[in-house]
Write a protein that holds these residues in place. Structure first.
Motif, PDB file in Angstrom:
ATOM      1  N   LEU A  99      -7.146   6.090   3.688  1.00  0.00           N
ATOM      2  CA  LEU A  99      -5.962   6.776   3.169  1.00  0.00           C
ATOM      3  C   LEU A  99      -5.298   7.598   4.271  1.00  0.00           C
ATOM      4  O   LEU A  99      -4.068   7.611   4.390  1.00  0.00           O
ATOM      5  N   GLU A 100      -6.096   8.245   5.106  1.00  0.00           N
ATOM      6  CA  GLU A 100      -5.548   8.995   6.243  1.00  0.00           C
ATOM      7  C   GLU A 100      -4.780   8.066   7.175  1.00  0.00           C
ATOM      8  O   GLU A 100      -3.709   8.413   7.669  1.00  0.00           O
ATOM      9  N   TYR A 101      -5.318   6.864   7.395  1.00  0.00           N
ATOM     10  CA  TYR A 101      -4.639   5.885   8.238  1.00  0.00           C
ATOM     11  C   TYR A 101      -3.269   5.532   7.647  1.00  0.00           C
ATOM     12  O   TYR A 101      -2.258   5.518   8.346  1.00  0.00           O
ATOM     13  N   ILE A 102      -3.223   5.232   6.341  1.00  0.00           N
ATOM     14  CA  ILE A 102      -1.966   4.862   5.689  1.00  0.00           C
ATOM     15  C   ILE A 102      -0.950   5.992   5.774  1.00  0.00           C
ATOM     16  O   ILE A 102       0.221   5.788   6.092  1.00  0.00           O
ATOM     17  N   ILE A 103      -1.386   7.214   5.508  1.00  0.00           N
ATOM     18  CA  ILE A 103      -0.474   8.359   5.535  1.00  0.00           C
ATOM     19  C   ILE A 103       0.057   8.573   6.943  1.00  0.00           C
ATOM     20  O   ILE A 103       1.272   8.764   7.136  1.00  0.00           O
ATOM     21  N   LEU A 104      -0.815   8.523   7.938  1.00  0.00           N
ATOM     22  CA  LEU A 104      -0.359   8.674   9.319  1.00  0.00           C
ATOM     23  C   LEU A 104       0.630   7.572   9.670  1.00  0.00           C
ATOM     24  O   LEU A 104       1.687   7.832  10.256  1.00  0.00           O
ATOM     25  N   HIS A 105       0.304   6.344   9.322  1.00  0.00           N
ATOM     26  CA  HIS A 105       1.175   5.198   9.582  1.00  0.00           C
ATOM     27  C   HIS A 105       2.574   5.450   9.028  1.00  0.00           C
ATOM     28  O   HIS A 105       3.578   5.284   9.721  1.00  0.00           O
ATOM     29  N   GLU A 106       2.632   5.882   7.779  1.00  0.00           N
ATOM     30  CA  GLU A 106       3.936   6.115   7.142  1.00  0.00           C
ATOM     31  C   GLU A 106       4.650   7.327   7.733  1.00  0.00           C
ATOM     32  O   GLU A 106       5.867   7.312   7.889  1.00  0.00           O
ATOM     33  N   LEU A 107       3.918   8.374   8.073  1.00  0.00           N
ATOM     34  CA  LEU A 107       4.547   9.544   8.696  1.00  0.00           C
ATOM     35  C   LEU A 107       5.157   9.194  10.051  1.00  0.00           C
ATOM     36  O   LEU A 107       6.244   9.677  10.391  1.00  0.00           O
ATOM     37  N   ILE A 108       4.478   8.352  10.806  1.00  0.00           N
ATOM     38  CA  ILE A 108       5.014   7.943  12.103  1.00  0.00           C
ATOM     39  C   ILE A 108       6.314   7.169  11.917  1.00  0.00           C
ATOM     40  O   ILE A 108       7.235   7.285  12.726  1.00  0.00           O
ATOM     41  N   HIS A 109       6.423   6.428  10.827  1.00  0.00           N
ATOM     42  CA  HIS A 109       7.676   5.718  10.560  1.00  0.00           C
ATOM     43  C   HIS A 109       8.845   6.683  10.366  1.00  0.00           C
ATOM     44  O   HIS A 109      10.000   6.273  10.491  1.00  0.00           O
ATOM     45  N   LEU A 110       8.577   7.928  10.076  1.00  0.00           N
ATOM     46  CA  LEU A 110       9.671   8.904   9.976  1.00  0.00           C
ATOM     47  C   LEU A 110      10.316   9.155  11.335  1.00  0.00           C
ATOM     48  O   LEU A 110      11.478   9.562  11.401  1.00  0.00           O
ATOM     49  N   ILE A 111       9.569   8.913  12.406  1.00  0.00           N
ATOM     50  CA  ILE A 111      10.134   9.118  13.742  1.00  0.00           C
ATOM     51  C   ILE A 111      10.325   7.810  14.509  1.00  0.00           C
ATOM     52  O   ILE A 111      11.095   7.758  15.459  1.00  0.00           O
ATOM     53  N   GLU A 112       9.630   6.764  14.100  1.00  0.00           N
ATOM     54  CA  GLU A 112       9.750   5.460  14.762  1.00  0.00           C
ATOM     55  C   GLU A 112       9.763   4.379  13.696  1.00  0.00           C
ATOM     56  O   GLU A 112       8.739   4.138  13.062  1.00  0.00           O
ATOM     57  N   ARG A 113      10.906   3.788  13.491  1.00  0.00           N
ATOM     58  CA  ARG A 113      11.095   2.864  12.380  1.00  0.00           C
ATOM     59  C   ARG A 113      10.300   1.558  12.516  1.00  0.00           C
ATOM     60  O   ARG A 113       9.850   1.000  11.525  1.00  0.00           O
TER      61      ARG A 113
ATOM     62  N   MET B 286       0.837  -1.184   0.000  1.00  0.00           N
ATOM     63  CA  MET B 286       0.000   0.000   0.000  1.00  0.00           C
ATOM     64  C   MET B 286       0.888   1.257   0.000  1.00  0.00           C
ATOM     65  O   MET B 286       0.953   1.960  -0.942  1.00  0.00           O
ATOM     66  N   GLY B 287       1.496   1.474   1.125  1.00  0.00           N
ATOM     67  CA  GLY B 287       2.435   2.576   1.225  1.00  0.00           C
ATOM     68  C   GLY B 287       3.694   2.032   1.857  1.00  0.00           C
ATOM     69  O   GLY B 287       3.667   1.025   2.527  1.00  0.00           O
ATOM     70  N   PHE B 288       4.804   2.662   1.596  1.00  0.00           N
ATOM     71  CA  PHE B 288       5.998   2.249   2.300  1.00  0.00           C
ATOM     72  C   PHE B 288       6.934   3.440   2.419  1.00  0.00           C
ATOM     73  O   PHE B 288       6.834   4.426   1.705  1.00  0.00           O
ATOM     74  N   LEU B 289       7.848   3.306   3.345  1.00  0.00           N
ATOM     75  CA  LEU B 289       8.782   4.375   3.648  1.00  0.00           C
ATOM     76  C   LEU B 289      10.158   3.964   3.196  1.00  0.00           C
ATOM     77  O   LEU B 289      10.613   2.872   3.492  1.00  0.00           O
ATOM     78  N   GLN B 290      10.817   4.816   2.458  1.00  0.00           N
ATOM     79  CA  GLN B 290      12.214   4.621   2.133  1.00  0.00           C
ATOM     80  C   GLN B 290      12.972   5.365   3.229  1.00  0.00           C
ATOM     81  O   GLN B 290      13.212   6.569   3.142  1.00  0.00           O
ATOM     82  N   TYR B 291      13.282   4.654   4.307  1.00  0.00           N
ATOM     83  CA  TYR B 291      13.720   5.264   5.559  1.00  0.00           C
ATOM     84  C   TYR B 291      14.955   6.138   5.384  1.00  0.00           C
ATOM     85  O   TYR B 291      15.004   7.256   5.891  1.00  0.00           O
ATOM     86  N   GLU B 292      15.953   5.659   4.690  1.00  0.00           N
ATOM     87  CA  GLU B 292      17.200   6.411   4.561  1.00  0.00           C
ATOM     88  C   GLU B 292      16.992   7.743   3.837  1.00  0.00           C
ATOM     89  O   GLU B 292      17.622   8.736   4.166  1.00  0.00           O
ATOM     90  N   ASP B 293      16.108   7.767   2.866  1.00  0.00           N
ATOM     91  CA  ASP B 293      15.843   8.986   2.093  1.00  0.00           C
ATOM     92  C   ASP B 293      14.745   9.840   2.706  1.00  0.00           C
ATOM     93  O   ASP B 293      14.469  10.930   2.219  1.00  0.00           O
ATOM     94  N   ARG B 294      14.090   9.316   3.791  1.00  0.00           N
ATOM     95  CA  ARG B 294      12.981  10.031   4.438  1.00  0.00           C
ATOM     96  C   ARG B 294      11.891  10.340   3.417  1.00  0.00           C
ATOM     97  O   ARG B 294      11.377  11.438   3.330  1.00  0.00           O
ATOM     98  N   ARG B 295      11.530   9.334   2.646  1.00  0.00           N
ATOM     99  CA  ARG B 295      10.559   9.480   1.560  1.00  0.00           C
ATOM    100  C   ARG B 295       9.438   8.467   1.736  1.00  0.00           C
ATOM    101  O   ARG B 295       9.684   7.315   2.057  1.00  0.00           O
ATOM    102  N   ILE B 296       8.212   8.889   1.499  1.00  0.00           N
ATOM    103  CA  ILE B 296       7.049   8.009   1.572  1.00  0.00           C
ATOM    104  C   ILE B 296       6.531   7.777   0.159  1.00  0.00           C
ATOM    105  O   ILE B 296       6.378   8.715  -0.615  1.00  0.00           O
ATOM    106  N   TRP B 297       6.260   6.524  -0.158  1.00  0.00           N
ATOM    107  CA  TRP B 297       5.676   6.151  -1.441  1.00  0.00           C
ATOM    108  C   TRP B 297       4.272   5.620  -1.170  1.00  0.00           C
ATOM    109  O   TRP B 297       4.081   4.798  -0.282  1.00  0.00           O
ATOM    110  N   ILE B 298       3.302   6.072  -1.934  1.00  0.00           N
ATOM    111  CA  ILE B 298       1.914   5.657  -1.752  1.00  0.00           C
ATOM    112  C   ILE B 298       1.409   5.017  -3.046  1.00  0.00           C
ATOM    113  O   ILE B 298       1.520   5.597  -4.123  1.00  0.00           O
ATOM    114  N   ASN B 299       0.818   3.840  -2.930  1.00  0.00           N
ATOM    115  CA  ASN B 299       0.226   3.152  -4.060  1.00  0.00           C
ATOM    116  C   ASN B 299      -0.984   3.955  -4.548  1.00  0.00           C
ATOM    117  O   ASN B 299      -1.878   4.281  -3.764  1.00  0.00           O
TER     118      ASN B 299
END
Length: 75
Positions: A25-39, A1-14
């Motif tokens: 969609l809000e859930y997915i975006i929040l989920h991925e944004l949180i990964h920016l601070i918690e891997r 669905m969505g994934f985070l390219q952690y090293e580049d601090r980039r979120i990709w959304i299907n």
């Protein structure tokens, strides 16, 4: 669905997610944004999810219940 390219601090959304309910969609975006601070999906990650979206588990279940993609063939 969505994934985070952690090293580049980039979120990709299907793009198929655009066909899902907005709250999913809000859930997915929040989920991925949180990964920016918690891997990892650890207690801290879950606490942040609950803080900003208390019903996140319901939205996750709803998203998982829906088909991956939707085709309208016009018949």
């Amino acid at each position: 669905m969505g994934f985070l390219q952690y090293e580049d601090r980039r979120i990709w959304i299907n793009l198929e997610l655009a066909k899902k309910p907005v709250v999913c969609l809000e859930y997915i975006i929040l989920h991925e944004l949180i990964h920016l601070i918690e891997r990892h999906h650890n207690e801290n990650f879950l606490a942040i999810m609950k803080k900003y979206m208390p019903q996140w588990e319901f939205y996750k279940q709803e998203l998982n219940r829906l088909p991956v993609s939707h085709y309208d063939w016009g018949y």
